[in-house]
Each structure stands twice: as C-alpha cells, then as structure tokens.
Design a protein around this motif. Structure first.
Motif, PDB file in Angstrom:
ATOM      1  N   GLN A   1       2.462   1.606   3.384  1.00  0.00           N
ATOM      2  CA  GLN A   1       3.532   0.639   3.597  1.00  0.00           C
ATOM      3  C   GLN A   1       4.790   1.054   2.845  1.00  0.00           C
ATOM      4  N   SER A   2       4.645   1.464   1.601  1.00  0.00           N
ATOM      5  CA  SER A   2       5.798   1.856   0.790  1.00  0.00           C
ATOM      6  C   SER A   2       6.534   3.035   1.410  1.00  0.00           C
ATOM      7  N   LYS A   3       5.783   4.034   1.873  1.00  0.00           N
ATOM      8  CA  LYS A   3       6.402   5.188   2.507  1.00  0.00           C
ATOM      9  C   LYS A   3       7.104   4.783   3.805  1.00  0.00           C
ATOM     10  N   SER A   4       6.466   3.925   4.577  1.00  0.00           N
ATOM     11  CA  SER A   4       7.062   3.465   5.834  1.00  0.00           C
ATOM     12  C   SER A   4       8.331   2.662   5.576  1.00  0.00           C
ATOM     13  N   ILE A   5       8.267   1.765   4.613  1.00  0.00           N
ATOM     14  CA  ILE A   5       9.431   0.939   4.288  1.00  0.00           C
ATOM     15  C   ILE A   5      10.594   1.821   3.837  1.00  0.00           C
ATOM     16  N   LYS A   6      10.302   2.809   3.019  1.00  0.00           N
ATOM     17  CA  LYS A   6      11.350   3.720   2.529  1.00  0.00           C
ATOM     18  C   LYS A   6      11.974   4.508   3.692  1.00  0.00           C
TER      19      LYS A   6
ATOM     20  N   SER B   1       0.853  -1.182   0.000  1.00  0.00           N
ATOM     21  CA  SER B   1       0.000   0.000   0.000  1.00  0.00           C
ATOM     22  C   SER B   1       0.892   1.235   0.000  1.00  0.00           C
ATOM     23  N   LYS B   2       0.316   2.372  -0.294  1.00  0.00           N
ATOM     24  CA  LYS B   2       1.063   3.626  -0.310  1.00  0.00           C
ATOM     25  C   LYS B   2       1.693   3.887   1.065  1.00  0.00           C
TER      26      LYS B   2
END
Length: 152
Positions: free
Chosen positions: A8-13, A5-6
């Motif tokens: 998740q992607s931001k958090s992972i980055k 999800s958007k």
C-alpha cells in the motif's frame, strides 16, 4: 502494526507522484493552450485542449485509486509542486519553446510512471499498476506527437 502495508505504501507513493505530475502538467498545458501564438496556433490550441481534458480526467482516476488503496490524495498546489518532478512555470513565449517544455514534462512523467510501475510490480496491487500503465500509454503517444510536431 504499520498504518499501511508495504505494498500500500509503495502504491500510494507512486500514485501520489503520478497525480502531482499530472496536475502540474495540466496547469502547464492550459498555460500553453491559453497563451500560444503563431502560425500553428489553431492546431496547438486544439491539441492542448484535448490534452488538458485528458489530464483532468486522469487526475480524478489517480486520486480515487489512492483512496482505494487506503491513502489520502494530495490535493493542493503546494502538495503537487512538492511531489512533482517539474514545475508549472512556462519559460518560453514562442511556439517551439513551449512545445519543447511540454515535451520535457511528458518525458519526465513517463520516467516517473515507469519507476512507479517498477516499484509496485510483483505486488498484489494490479489495479494501481493498471492505472499507471494506462497513463504511460497516453504520455508516450503525446511524446511521439510532440516530437513529430517539432520536426517541421
């Protein structure tokens, strides 16, 4: 459907950047711990030991959080150096120069943490915000201590 999800992607980055910065700073801090010499040797040696132990523990917390939000943790020196905002090299050989380099690395990490927190605030990922905020407190305190130490 996207792999992440958007949020998740931001958090992972943000978490991956924090992990890379943390691990590179760990290496830089150990370098100082092992190689510092001079009149403040003992206090710097002990301080950097406390710091690298904290950084080592933090790396595990951050990496585990990346996994919790569905990502794969970067785990090689090559990955860390690509993601980090500074390198692991120590250019100075004297106490003051070493501490100034350490200070700059902590300041860079604080900037990255604040950016990561901003990127994921307002999302439903309070756990990642908490991890990044917790690290922010450690680095801000360390900056204060390094500045006070350099004031001599």
């Amino acid at each position: 459907m996207a792999l992440f999800s958007k949020t998740q992607s931001k958090s992972i980055k943000a978490l991956s950047k924090a992990l890379a910065d943390t691990y590179v700073l760990l290496m830089k801090t150990q370098n100082i711990h092992w190689n510092v010499e001079g009149p403040d040797f003992r206090s710097i040696h002990l301080m950097t030991e406390d710091h690298y132990n904290n950084l080592f523990d933090a790396a595990d917390v951050i990496a585990e959080r990346i996994r919790m939000v569905g990502g794969k943790s970067p785990a090689t020196f090559e990955e860390f150096l690509k993601l980090a905002s500074f390198d692991d090299k120590l250019k100075s050989t004297n106490q003051k120069g070493m501490l100034e380099e350490l200070l700059k690395a902590h300041e860079s990490l604080v900037k990255d943490l604040k950016s990561g927190i901003k990127d994921i605030s307002g999302s439903d990922d309070g756990g990642s915000i908490d991890v990044l905020s917790s690290r922010l407190g450690f680095h801000e305190k360390t900056i204060w201590m390094l500045k006070a130490t350099l004031k001599k």
